[in-house]
Design a protein around this motif. Structure first.
Motif, PDB file in Angstrom:
ATOM      1  N   THR A   5       0.813  -1.215   0.000  1.00 58.35           N
ATOM      2  CA  THR A   5       0.000   0.000   0.000  1.00 58.35           C
ATOM      3  C   THR A   5       0.848   1.268   0.000  1.00 58.35           C
ATOM      4  N   SER A   6       2.173   1.128  -0.123  1.00 58.67           N
ATOM      5  CA  SER A   6       3.030   2.304  -0.117  1.00 58.67           C
ATOM      6  C   SER A   6       2.857   3.092  -1.414  1.00 58.67           C
ATOM      7  N   VAL A   7       3.120   4.397  -1.318  1.00 56.17           N
ATOM      8  CA  VAL A   7       2.979   5.279  -2.471  1.00 56.17           C
ATOM      9  C   VAL A   7       4.252   5.175  -3.302  1.00 56.17           C
ATOM     10  N   ALA A   8       4.116   4.729  -4.533  1.00 52.62           N
ATOM     11  CA  ALA A   8       5.260   4.536  -5.422  1.00 52.62           C
ATOM     12  C   ALA A   8       5.770   5.869  -5.957  1.00 52.62           C
ATOM     13  N   ASN A   9       7.049   5.920  -6.239  1.00 54.60           N
ATOM     14  CA  ASN A   9       7.653   7.095  -6.844  1.00 54.60           C
ATOM     15  C   ASN A   9       7.028   7.297  -8.226  1.00 54.60           C
ATOM     16  N   PRO A  10       6.506   8.500  -8.518  1.00 53.46           N
ATOM     17  CA  PRO A  10       5.818   8.725  -9.781  1.00 53.46           C
ATOM     18  C   PRO A  10       6.737   9.051 -10.958  1.00 53.46           C
ATOM     19  N   CYS A  11       8.035   9.051 -10.753  1.00 49.34           N
ATOM     20  CA  CYS A  11       8.976   9.409 -11.813  1.00 49.34           C
ATOM     21  C   CYS A  11       8.812   8.473 -13.013  1.00 49.34           C
ATOM     22  N   ILE A  12       8.746   9.064 -14.212  1.00 49.81           N
ATOM     23  CA  ILE A  12       8.655   8.266 -15.442  1.00 49.81           C
ATOM     24  C   ILE A  12       9.849   8.535 -16.357  1.00 49.81           C
ATOM     25  N   ASN A  13      10.925   9.084 -15.767  1.00 49.28           N
ATOM     26  CA  ASN A  13      12.176   9.355 -16.479  1.00 49.28           C
ATOM     27  C   ASN A  13      12.029  10.350 -17.629  1.00 49.28           C
ATOM     28  N   ILE A  14      11.101  11.265 -17.491  1.00 47.49           N
ATOM     29  CA  ILE A  14      11.018  12.424 -18.380  1.00 47.49           C
ATOM     30  C   ILE A  14      11.244  13.616 -17.458  1.00 47.49           C
ATOM     31  N   CYS A  15      12.502  13.874 -17.157  1.00 48.18           N
ATOM     32  CA  CYS A  15      12.865  14.853 -16.134  1.00 48.18           C
ATOM     33  C   CYS A  15      13.186  16.194 -16.778  1.00 48.18           C
ATOM     34  N   ARG A  16      12.127  16.973 -16.937  1.00 45.83           N
ATOM     35  CA  ARG A  16      12.217  18.279 -17.588  1.00 45.83           C
ATOM     36  C   ARG A  16      11.209  19.188 -16.916  1.00 45.83           C
ATOM     37  N   MET A  17      11.646  20.361 -16.517  1.00 44.63           N
ATOM     38  CA  MET A  17      10.716  21.299 -15.891  1.00 44.63           C
ATOM     39  C   MET A  17       9.915  22.015 -16.966  1.00 44.63           C
ATOM     40  N   ASP A  18       8.685  22.422 -16.621  1.00 40.89           N
ATOM     41  CA  ASP A  18       7.851  23.164 -17.565  1.00 40.89           C
ATOM     42  C   ASP A  18       8.476  24.541 -17.815  1.00 40.89           C
ATOM     43  N   GLN A  19       7.908  25.296 -18.748  1.00 35.84           N
ATOM     44  CA  GLN A  19       8.476  26.593 -19.112  1.00 35.84           C
ATOM     45  C   GLN A  19       8.545  27.548 -17.932  1.00 35.84           C
ATOM     46  N   ARG A  45       3.634  11.637   0.955  1.00 32.00           N
ATOM     47  CA  ARG A  45       3.684  11.210  -0.448  1.00 32.00           C
ATOM     48  C   ARG A  45       2.281  11.159  -1.050  1.00 32.00           C
ATOM     49  N   ALA A  46       1.320  10.690  -0.273  1.00 25.99           N
ATOM     50  CA  ALA A  46      -0.063  10.638  -0.759  1.00 25.99           C
ATOM     51  C   ALA A  46      -0.581  12.047  -1.031  1.00 25.99           C
ATOM     52  N   GLU A  47      -0.224  13.004  -0.192  1.00 28.77           N
ATOM     53  CA  GLU A  47      -0.627  14.399  -0.415  1.00 28.77           C
ATOM     54  C   GLU A  47      -0.028  14.935  -1.708  1.00 28.77           C
ATOM     55  N   VAL A  48       1.244  14.633  -1.945  1.00 30.18           N
ATOM     56  CA  VAL A  48       1.903  15.073  -3.182  1.00 30.18           C
ATOM     57  C   VAL A  48       1.191  14.475  -4.384  1.00 30.18           C
ATOM     58  N   MET A  49       0.865  13.183  -4.320  1.00 26.03           N
ATOM     59  CA  MET A  49       0.197  12.539  -5.450  1.00 26.03           C
ATOM     60  C   MET A  49      -1.180  13.143  -5.703  1.00 26.03           C
ATOM     61  N   ALA A  50      -1.890  13.522  -4.650  1.00 25.10           N
ATOM     62  CA  ALA A  50      -3.189  14.181  -4.820  1.00 25.10           C
ATOM     63  C   ALA A  50      -2.990  15.547  -5.478  1.00 25.10           C
ATOM     64  N   ALA A  51      -1.951  16.257  -5.064  1.00 25.93           N
ATOM     65  CA  ALA A  51      -1.667  17.567  -5.658  1.00 25.93           C
ATOM     66  C   ALA A  51      -1.281  17.429  -7.123  1.00 25.93           C
ATOM     67  N   VAL A  52      -0.485  16.394  -7.436  1.00 26.21           N
ATOM     68  CA  VAL A  52      -0.079  16.160  -8.828  1.00 26.21           C
ATOM     69  C   VAL A  52      -1.311  15.919  -9.697  1.00 26.21           C
ATOM     70  N   SER A  53      -2.245  15.120  -9.208  1.00 24.07           N
ATOM     71  CA  SER A  53      -3.470  14.845  -9.977  1.00 24.07           C
ATOM     72  C   SER A  53      -4.253  16.119 -10.229  1.00 24.07           C
ATOM     73  N   ALA A  54      -4.294  17.006  -9.239  1.00 19.59           N
ATOM     74  CA  ALA A  54      -5.047  18.250  -9.369  1.00 19.59           C
ATOM     75  C   ALA A  54      -4.352  19.249 -10.283  1.00 19.59           C
ATOM     76  N   ARG A  55      -3.028  19.230 -10.342  1.00 17.38           N
ATOM     77  CA  ARG A  55      -2.317  20.244 -11.128  1.00 17.38           C
ATOM     78  C   ARG A  55      -2.084  19.846 -12.579  1.00 17.38           C
TER      79      ARG A  55
END
Length: 66
Positions: A5-19, A45-55
């Motif tokens: 049930t642990s929150v997995a690292n969401p990295c997909i190896n596309i490491c580039r910041m937006d403009q 980590r769960a909070e970060v993942m919720a924020a990522v989904s919202a942004r």
């Protein structure tokens, strides 16, 4: 939390910041979130993942032209 049930690292190896330099284009996290990931608790980590989904922008289905 157990490993299943642990929150997995969401990295997909596309490491580039937006403009704006605010969010990673691959995983949607900020540089602070990326840097702290290993030290975060599971609830953090769960909070970060919720924020990522919202942004992430909502993607519409492309309309094909004929």
């Amino acid at each position: 939390m157990t490993p299943s049930t642990s929150v997995a690292n969401p990295c997909i190896n596309i490491c580039r910041m937006d403009q704006a330099g605010k969010y990673c284009q691959g995983c949607g996290r900020t540089l602070v979130e990326i840097g702290r990931w290993e030290q975060m608790t599971e609830p953090e980590r769960a909070e970060v993942m919720a924020a990522v989904s919202a942004r992430r922008p909502r993607r519409s289905v492309p309309v094909s032209c004929a």
